[in-house]
Design an enzyme around this catalytic site. Structure first.
Site, mmCIF file in Angstrom:
data_model
loop_
_atom_site.group_PDB
_atom_site.id
_atom_site.type_symbol
_atom_site.label_atom_id
_atom_site.label_comp_id
_atom_site.label_asym_id
_atom_site.label_seq_id
_atom_site.Cartn_x
_atom_site.Cartn_y
_atom_site.Cartn_z
ATOM 1 C CE1 TYR B 119 -4.379 -1.228 0.542
ATOM 2 C CE2 TYR B 119 -3.197 -2.892 1.802
ATOM 3 C CZ TYR B 119 -4.344 -2.460 1.158
ATOM 4 O OH TYR B 119 -5.449 -3.263 1.129
ATOM 5 C CE1 TYR B 158 -2.539 -6.551 3.840
ATOM 6 C CE2 TYR B 158 -3.209 -6.257 1.560
ATOM 7 C CZ TYR B 158 -3.460 -6.117 2.908
ATOM 8 O OH TYR B 158 -4.634 -5.535 3.318
ATOM 9 C CG HIS B 171 -8.136 -7.378 0.047
ATOM 10 N ND1 HIS B 171 -6.947 -7.931 0.483
ATOM 11 C CD2 HIS B 171 -8.196 -6.148 0.639
ATOM 12 C CE1 HIS B 171 -6.339 -7.090 1.296
ATOM 13 N NE2 HIS B 171 -7.064 -5.986 1.406
HETATM 14 FE FE LIG Z 1 -6.256 -4.350 2.503
#
Ligand SMILES: [Fe+3]
Lengths: 204, 253
Positions: B119, B158, B171
């Site tokens: 992220y 992850y 997802h």
């Molecule tokens: Fe997530």
């Protein structure tokens, strides 16, 4: 087997997770240049009718630590008690007030401050007036389904006493968990997810 | 609010309360397999309330808030002429309510990790590389029949700190805004065939296998773009309103 109602099931909720800001407040999270502004960050302008107030919120976990990764949305009526929504059947609300706000709790202090106006009173289903209030929705890592609650105003003692929703709270010692004390133009609403002071959450 | 653009103009706004939420279908607040829920779960009974005006109304977002690349995560953060790394996919489907009616004008916001499972966030701790051309956020507003689509790259799975070796399946996070504040929903979309789905403690907060299956998007070869993007279909269901049969008949649906 009894006959089925043939209704679809609502999609199951999943936690917003630790990175909810990427999607809902990208500018706040440091992702600049994708969306112009973060939705819901500004609620009032100079034309909005009503008394300007600040609402300071914090969300505490069961160890009394403020959440520094939560996202809070609020929804409220305008100064005359009308919602800026197509589903508002009674009147057209103040066009300069969306009534909706969205903020992240600060990554250090856990605080967020909504600059808004004090809402008017809105009728309950049976026509009685509810006390002025703000609808609050909280998501974060560890919260599996968004939590709904309401904030009432500490200086509205009479209206709060008459409020049909506050009256439904069986354990009267929990009523104060929904009432934000006022100090000058600032209301402080501390939300406790669990423990002795657990906030009353709503199944609406 | 742009009622015309959002497809709301041909429908009378609905003002009824919503069907009660089936709390047994959703994950419980306290689900110790997902450790973060332990200190963040209310333990007392919720106060049940028939929706008042404060919950059955809600803000509406028009198509006018959207920028040209808001629904294209491959390009909306990329340098000019470049694009995000990873398998290119289209995610599409409809937002429906419990009565099976399309929900027009619903705001969908989505966020995800990059193809390596990383992220773009200050608090992200995974060693996988950042993609300089991938931000990870997008949004769109559903059309008149509740349909939506966007373009992205398939996110990677992850690892995350929970048990000693827990991995999130690939997802995409979704936030959905219908027409009433009581409909507010955040959920996640998973990908058909991913073996990590059934091992994930966050997925497993959902008690019912059927409810989990409804969060798994199916591969949709009909919607692929040859030599460009694969496609997944993901329908989302929001709470429906308790409109009377009489009203439905008048509207002809
Ligand atoms: Fe997530």
């Amino acid at each position: 087997m009894p006959q089925s109602s043939d209704r679809l099931k609502e999609s199951a909720s999943q936690t917003a997770g630790p990175y909810v800001h990427i999607g809902l407040m990208p500018n706040f999270s440091g992702i600049a240049g994708v969306f112009g502004t973060d939705l819901g960050a500004i609620m009032v302008d100079e034309k909005t009718r009503g008394e300007r107030i600040d609402v300071k919120m914090r969300v505490f976990d069961g160890a009394d630590q403020p959440l520094t990764d939560a996202l809070v949305e609020i929804w409220q009526a305008d100064a005359d008690g009308f919602y800026n929504s197509p589903s508002e059947p009674r009147a057209v609300a103040d066009p300069n007030f969306t009534g909706w706000g969205r903020l992240a709790t600060d990554m250090t202090t856990g605080e967020c401050v909504f600059r808004t106006i004090k809402p008017g009173r809105v009728p309950f289903g049976d026509g009685r007036l509810m006390a002025p209030h703000i609808t609050v929705w909280i998501v974060a890592r560890g919260i599996n389904i968004g939590l709904h609650t309401r904030m009432y105003f500490g200086d509205e003692t009479t209206a709060n006493t008459e409020d049909p929703v506050l009256a439904m709270i069986e354990d009267r010692t929990r009523v104060p968990t929904l009432i934000a004390p006022r100090d000058g133009d600032i209301y402080t609403f501390d939300i406790h997810l669990q423990g002795e002071h657990e906030t009353v959450f709503l199944d609406i | 609010m742009k009622t015309e653009a959002s497809g709301l103009s041909n429908r009378k706004p609905e003002t009824e309360a919503f069907f009660p939420r089936d709390r047994d279908w959703h994950p419980p607040a306290f689900a110790p397999g997902y450790k973060s829920s332990v200190l963040r779960s209310p333990r007392k009974a919720l106060l049940s309330l028939d929706g008042t005006l404060s919950e059955i109304t809600g803000p509406v977002f028009g198509h006018d808030i959207l920028g040209e690349l808001d629904d294209d995560l491959i390009r909306n953060f990329a340098r000019p002429g470049e694009s995000a790394v990873g398998p290119r996919i289209i995610v599409h489907g409809r937002v429906l309510d419990e009565r099976g009616k399309g929900v027009p004008g619903a705001l969908l916001e989505f966020w995800q990790a990059n193809a390596g499972g990383r992220y773009r966030h200050k608090r992200e701790g995974y060693v996988a590389a950042l993609d300089p051309n991938f931000g990870g956020c997008g949004r769109t507003v559903t059309g008149a029949d509740g349909s939506y689509s966007f373009r992205t790259i398939r996110p990677g799975p992850y690892p995350w700190p929970n048990g000693p070796n827990d991995w999130r399946p690939a997802h995409i996070h979704f936030s959905i805004f219908g027409h009433g504040f009581a409909q507010r929903l955040i959920t996640q979309m998973y990908f058909e065939g991913d073996p990590l789905i059934w091992k994930c403690p966050i997925v497993r907060t959902i008690p019912d296998k059927a409810a989990i299956e409804r969060l798994i998007a199916g591969l949709d070869m009909e919607a692929t773009i040859p030599m460009d993007a694969c496609a997944y279909k993901f329908d989302i269901v929001l709470r429906g309103r308790q409109s009377s049969l009489f009203e439905n008949r008048l509207e002809g649906n």
